[in-house]
Enzyme design. Structure first.
Site, PDB file in Angstrom:
ATOM      1  N   GLU A  81      -6.659   5.041   7.874  1.00 47.62           N
ATOM      2  CA  GLU A  81      -6.322   6.438   7.527  1.00 47.62           C
ATOM      3  C   GLU A  81      -7.476   7.104   6.778  1.00 47.62           C
ATOM      4  O   GLU A  81      -7.679   8.317   6.906  1.00 47.62           O
ATOM      5  CB  GLU A  81      -5.012   6.475   6.718  1.00 47.62           C
ATOM      6  CG  GLU A  81      -3.826   6.197   7.636  1.00 47.62           C
ATOM      7  CD  GLU A  81      -2.616   5.575   6.958  1.00 47.62           C
ATOM      8  OE1 GLU A  81      -2.543   5.569   5.722  1.00 47.62           O
ATOM      9  OE2 GLU A  81      -1.742   5.079   7.694  1.00 47.62           O
ATOM     10  N   HIS A 134      -9.561   1.586   5.023  1.00 54.77           N
ATOM     11  CA  HIS A 134      -8.281   1.731   5.716  1.00 54.77           C
ATOM     12  C   HIS A 134      -8.439   2.737   6.850  1.00 54.77           C
ATOM     13  O   HIS A 134      -9.172   3.724   6.716  1.00 54.77           O
ATOM     14  CB  HIS A 134      -7.200   2.197   4.729  1.00 54.77           C
ATOM     15  CG  HIS A 134      -5.825   2.110   5.314  1.00 54.77           C
ATOM     16  ND1 HIS A 134      -5.349   3.049   6.203  1.00 54.77           N
ATOM     17  CD2 HIS A 134      -4.844   1.181   5.178  1.00 54.77           C
ATOM     18  CE1 HIS A 134      -4.124   2.701   6.579  1.00 54.77           C
ATOM     19  NE2 HIS A 134      -3.796   1.566   5.966  1.00 54.77           N
ATOM     20  N   ASN A 161       0.880  -1.175   0.000  1.00 57.27           N
ATOM     21  CA  ASN A 161       0.000   0.000   0.000  1.00 57.27           C
ATOM     22  C   ASN A 161       0.916   1.223   0.000  1.00 57.27           C
ATOM     23  O   ASN A 161       1.505   1.547   1.022  1.00 57.27           O
ATOM     24  CB  ASN A 161      -0.883  -0.047   1.256  1.00 57.27           C
ATOM     25  CG  ASN A 161      -1.693   1.218   1.447  1.00 57.27           C
ATOM     26  OD1 ASN A 161      -1.782   2.057   0.547  1.00 57.27           O
ATOM     27  ND2 ASN A 161      -2.290   1.356   2.625  1.00 57.27           N
ATOM     28  N   GLY A 187       2.730   2.083  10.858  1.00 58.27           N
ATOM     29  CA  GLY A 187       3.757   3.112  10.695  1.00 58.27           C
ATOM     30  C   GLY A 187       4.492   3.468  11.974  1.00 58.27           C
ATOM     31  O   GLY A 187       5.207   4.460  12.035  1.00 58.27           O
ATOM     32  N   GLU A 217      -5.539  -4.614  10.722  1.00 58.85           N
ATOM     33  CA  GLU A 217      -4.438  -3.685  10.950  1.00 58.85           C
ATOM     34  C   GLU A 217      -4.680  -2.896  12.235  1.00 58.85           C
ATOM     35  O   GLU A 217      -5.414  -1.880  12.215  1.00 58.85           O
ATOM     36  CB  GLU A 217      -4.337  -2.689   9.784  1.00 58.85           C
ATOM     37  CG  GLU A 217      -4.114  -3.338   8.439  1.00 58.85           C
ATOM     38  CD  GLU A 217      -3.541  -2.341   7.429  1.00 58.85           C
ATOM     39  OE1 GLU A 217      -2.450  -2.591   6.925  1.00 58.85           O
ATOM     40  OE2 GLU A 217      -4.179  -1.308   7.191  1.00 58.85           O
ATOM     41  N   LYS A 249       0.204   4.267  -0.235  1.00 59.41           N
ATOM     42  CA  LYS A 249      -0.387   5.465   0.396  1.00 59.41           C
ATOM     43  C   LYS A 249      -0.132   6.702  -0.487  1.00 59.41           C
ATOM     44  O   LYS A 249      -0.093   6.570  -1.707  1.00 59.41           O
ATOM     45  CB  LYS A 249       0.149   5.626   1.820  1.00 59.41           C
ATOM     46  CG  LYS A 249      -0.035   4.336   2.637  1.00 59.41           C
ATOM     47  CD  LYS A 249       0.190   4.504   4.102  1.00 59.41           C
ATOM     48  CE  LYS A 249      -0.071   3.185   4.808  1.00 59.41           C
ATOM     49  NZ  LYS A 249       0.005   3.280   6.246  1.00 59.41           N
ATOM     50  N   SER A 290       3.439  -2.321  10.346  1.00 57.41           N
ATOM     51  CA  SER A 290       4.882  -2.436  10.534  1.00 57.41           C
ATOM     52  C   SER A 290       5.448  -3.809  10.156  1.00 57.41           C
ATOM     53  O   SER A 290       6.367  -4.310  10.803  1.00 57.41           O
ATOM     54  CB  SER A 290       5.269  -2.073  11.969  1.00 57.41           C
ATOM     55  OG  SER A 290       4.921  -0.723  12.246  1.00 57.41           O
TER      56      SER A 290
HETATM   57  P1  PGA Z   1       2.884   0.158   7.662  1.00 57.51           P
HETATM   58  O1  PGA Z   1       1.405   0.421   7.064  1.00 57.51           O
HETATM   59  O2  PGA Z   1       3.375  -1.132   7.065  1.00 57.51           O
HETATM   60  O3  PGA Z   1       3.680   1.344   7.241  1.00 57.51           O
HETATM   61  O4  PGA Z   1       2.729   0.059   9.148  1.00 57.51           O
HETATM   62  C1  PGA Z   1       0.506  -0.627   6.865  1.00 57.51           C
HETATM   63  C2  PGA Z   1      -0.808  -0.095   6.310  1.00 57.51           C
HETATM   64  O5  PGA Z   1      -1.284   0.947   6.786  1.00 57.51           O
HETATM   65  O6  PGA Z   1      -1.410  -0.686   5.381  1.00 57.51           O
END
Ligand code: PGA
Length: 253
Positions: A95, A93, A10, A170, A164, A12, A210
């Site tokens: 976010e 997601h 992803n 992140g 998640e 982003k 992560s």
């Molecule tokens: P990350 O993000 O691997 O940077 O923690 C995962 C995601 O939000 O899909």
């Protein structure tokens, strides 16, 4: 695990055309790991270009609008991302939920329009640290899934779930394998009840938060983990492929 492990990058809000060389490198290397299904979800602006580069990997979108085309300045709908070459879309997601106030109801409408446009769906769920510390993680995540799925009738093979935990995205923190196994088992039970065991077995449950080359094999060997949704570590071919290699070494691959 239902099928091949599924590793999805992803990107982003990252990536200009300079990132196409990473996409190409991921695609070429993925041809050596056919036991792993590899995909990336670049920003809208790169979907078509990545699709043109991709011989092996799947290409998807990170979101789509829930409605048909019309007067919605700045929005992109499901048939438009399908037309650009996307085969799947990530929906719900955290976010999107946080930055744009997306509700389960809206996500349900997006799922419907994505399926109508012929896309596969990766539906995300996950709790905050506050909810986990209060002991409510499982109830929260299952409620999120139930309301986002609504009366989902489509064949289950077009659905993937991504668990998640928000506090692991992140942050460099990952959930323990015990926590992941417990949540994935609870999600599987819900899917069994919703679709019946046979159809449920076609739905992969990814873990995200992560994931990196160093922890990928351990996470991917956790019961009921069918793959990973990868943010930061998917931005370079080297680290993303490290995770693909980890997936190729799991017992199921
Ligand atoms: P990350 O993000 O691997 O940077 O923690 C995962 C995601 O939000 O899909």
């Amino acid at each position: 695990m239902a099928e091949r492990p599924y590793i999805v990058g992803n990107w982003k809000m990252n990536g200009t055309r300079a990132m196409l060389s990473e996409a190409r490198a991921i695609d070429r290397a993925a041809q050596r790991y056919m036991k792993v299904e590899v995909a990336v979800a670049p920003p809208y602006t790169l979907i078509h270009a990545v699709h043109k580069e991709a011989e092996q990997i799947g290409v998807g979108a990170q979101d789509c609008h829930s409605g048909p085309e019309g007067a919605h300045t700045g929005d992109i709908n499901a048939s438009m991302v399908a037309d650009a070459g996307a085969k799947f879309v990530i929906l719900g997601h955290s976010e999107r939920r946080q930055d744009h106030g997306e509700t389960n109801e809206l996500i349900n409408a997006k799922i419907e329009s994505a399926l109508e446009a012929g896309l596969r769906v990766i539906l995300c769920c996950g709790e905050t640290l506050e909810t986990r510390d209060a002991g409510g993680a499982e109830t929260f995540v299952l409620d999120q899934l139930k309301s986002s799925l609504g009366a989902f009738q489509d064949p289950a093979e077009r659905l993937t779930i991504a668990y998640e935990p928000i506090w692991a995205i992140g942050t460099g923190r990952t959930a323990t394998t015990e926590d992941i196994a417990a949540m994935h088992t609870a999600i599987r039970k819900l899917l069994d009840e919703t679709f019946g065991e046979e159809a449920s077995s076609m739905v992969r449950i990814l873990y995200g938060g992560s994931v990196k080359p160093e922890n990928a094999t351990e996470i991917l060997n956790t019961p009921e983990v069918g793959g990973a949704l990868v943010g930061g570590a998917s931005l370079s071919a080297e680290s993303f492929l490290g995770i693909v290699v980890g997936a190729s070494e799991t017992e199921e691959a």
